[in-house]
Design an enzyme around this catalytic site. Sequence first.
Site, PDB file in Angstrom:
ATOM      1  N   LYS A   1      27.783  45.709  51.119  1.00  0.00           N
ATOM      2  CA  LYS A   1      27.493  46.191  49.754  1.00  0.00           C
ATOM      3  C   LYS A   1      28.680  45.946  48.818  1.00  0.00           C
ATOM      4  O   LYS A   1      28.500  45.479  47.704  1.00  0.00           O
ATOM      5  CB  LYS A   1      27.219  47.708  49.757  1.00  0.00           C
ATOM      6  CG  LYS A   1      25.997  48.130  50.523  1.00  0.00           C
ATOM      7  CD  LYS A   1      25.672  49.589  50.256  1.00  0.00           C
ATOM      8  CE  LYS A   1      26.722  50.572  50.747  1.00  0.00           C
ATOM      9  NZ  LYS A   1      26.869  50.628  52.199  1.00  0.00           N
TER      10      LYS A   1
ATOM     11  N   ARG B   1      23.406  58.691  47.855  1.00  0.00           N
ATOM     12  CA  ARG B   1      23.319  58.656  49.309  1.00  0.00           C
ATOM     13  C   ARG B   1      22.237  59.586  49.819  1.00  0.00           C
ATOM     14  O   ARG B   1      21.996  59.653  51.026  1.00  0.00           O
ATOM     15  CB  ARG B   1      24.653  59.064  49.894  1.00  0.00           C
ATOM     16  CG  ARG B   1      25.621  57.854  49.999  1.00  0.00           C
ATOM     17  CD  ARG B   1      26.600  58.229  50.980  1.00  0.00           C
ATOM     18  NE  ARG B   1      27.365  57.343  51.748  1.00  0.00           N
ATOM     19  CZ  ARG B   1      28.305  56.503  51.384  1.00  0.00           C
ATOM     20  NH1 ARG B   1      28.517  56.236  50.153  1.00  0.00           N
ATOM     21  NH2 ARG B   1      29.023  55.871  52.274  1.00  0.00           N
TER      22      ARG B   1
ATOM     23  N   ARG C   1      36.681  45.299  59.825  1.00  0.00           N
ATOM     24  CA  ARG C   1      36.902  45.303  58.370  1.00  0.00           C
ATOM     25  C   ARG C   1      38.352  45.689  58.051  1.00  0.00           C
ATOM     26  O   ARG C   1      38.926  46.572  58.668  1.00  0.00           O
ATOM     27  CB  ARG C   1      35.949  46.310  57.720  1.00  0.00           C
ATOM     28  CG  ARG C   1      36.248  46.614  56.276  1.00  0.00           C
ATOM     29  CD  ARG C   1      35.083  47.196  55.532  1.00  0.00           C
ATOM     30  NE  ARG C   1      34.586  48.462  56.053  1.00  0.00           N
ATOM     31  CZ  ARG C   1      33.510  49.082  55.580  1.00  0.00           C
ATOM     32  NH1 ARG C   1      32.794  48.535  54.612  1.00  0.00           N
ATOM     33  NH2 ARG C   1      33.125  50.233  56.086  1.00  0.00           N
TER      34      ARG C   1
ATOM     35  N   ARG D   1      40.495  50.981  57.247  1.00  0.00           N
ATOM     36  CA  ARG D   1      40.144  52.305  56.730  1.00  0.00           C
ATOM     37  C   ARG D   1      40.187  53.305  57.879  1.00  0.00           C
ATOM     38  O   ARG D   1      39.720  53.002  58.970  1.00  0.00           O
ATOM     39  CB  ARG D   1      38.734  52.269  56.136  1.00  0.00           C
ATOM     40  CG  ARG D   1      38.689  51.815  54.717  1.00  0.00           C
ATOM     41  CD  ARG D   1      37.291  51.568  54.237  1.00  0.00           C
ATOM     42  NE  ARG D   1      36.365  52.670  54.463  1.00  0.00           N
ATOM     43  CZ  ARG D   1      35.139  52.729  53.941  1.00  0.00           C
ATOM     44  NH1 ARG D   1      34.717  51.767  53.153  1.00  0.00           N
ATOM     45  NH2 ARG D   1      34.340  53.742  54.201  1.00  0.00           N
TER      46      ARG D   1
ATOM     47  N   ARG E   1      28.641  58.464  60.444  1.00  0.00           N
ATOM     48  CA  ARG E   1      28.233  57.855  59.170  1.00  0.00           C
ATOM     49  C   ARG E   1      26.906  57.109  59.325  1.00  0.00           C
ATOM     50  O   ARG E   1      26.058  57.160  58.436  1.00  0.00           O
ATOM     51  CB  ARG E   1      29.327  56.903  58.675  1.00  0.00           C
ATOM     52  CG  ARG E   1      30.498  57.658  58.053  1.00  0.00           C
ATOM     53  CD  ARG E   1      31.787  56.882  58.192  1.00  0.00           C
ATOM     54  NE  ARG E   1      31.869  55.719  57.358  1.00  0.00           N
ATOM     55  CZ  ARG E   1      32.626  54.647  57.646  1.00  0.00           C
ATOM     56  NH1 ARG E   1      33.347  54.613  58.746  1.00  0.00           N
ATOM     57  NH2 ARG E   1      32.651  53.632  56.829  1.00  0.00           N
TER      58      ARG E   1
END
Length: 220
Positions: free
Chosen positions: A13, A88, A127, A162, A174
């Site tokens: 995203k 969300r 990531r 992160r 998550r």
Amino acid sequence: MILMMLGAQGTGKGTVAGILSTELGIPQVSTGDIFRKNISEGTALGIEANKYISKGDLVPDEITVPMLESRLKEEDAKNGAILDGFPRTIEQAQKLDEMLNKMGKRVDLVVNLVTPKEEIIDRMLTRRVCTNQECKTTYNTKLHPPKVEGICDKCGAPLKQREDDSDPEAIKRRLDIYEEKTSPLVNFYEEKGILQTETVSTAVNRMGADVARDLVEKLK
Ligand code: AMP
């Protein structure tokens, strides 16, 4: 024009939103990025939000919704924004509709990114993000590595993982929250007739940049 990115974590995203923002000249508004900026600056909002973020939980609406509203009222968002990470939940989507209504705006297009679950987990673990808050470029050590390991191609700042991407428990939490609370938004926007679903996967050789290129062509 208000665009919205929908999709689980790690589907790309942020990558798509970043390209659209540059090409269309409207800001990317990522609630996650705003939280992370506040956390790195040690603000009261950041300290409070981090209690939830570090565990992979959603930050309460009392904090998130007014934060988003004031961001959308900033000058650079007067011609539109690309929402990334908000809403969300159905409740947040309803609050967004009310908010935009008051501003004489509406959500024009929702881009729903879909990626196979195994690929998602791998992408979250690989990531890396630029630590420069003005840059925030995202890399992937396997799919899209920087030219020099650990250094941002664009601004030269160090890259880091992160905190919530390095904790397998937080990742699982998550993804569970996405399934339970966020995925109902797909139907919510489909019923409004503004949803466009795109598969992003190495299996079909279509990545975020490909989706963004097609969208820019459609929207420009
Ligand atoms: P993201 O960068 O979008 O993955 O967001 C990172 C974290 O920030 C999430 O796991 C949540 O804890 C929090 N967060 C971001 N956006 C929202 C939102 N719209 N509502 C509640 N919490 C959020």
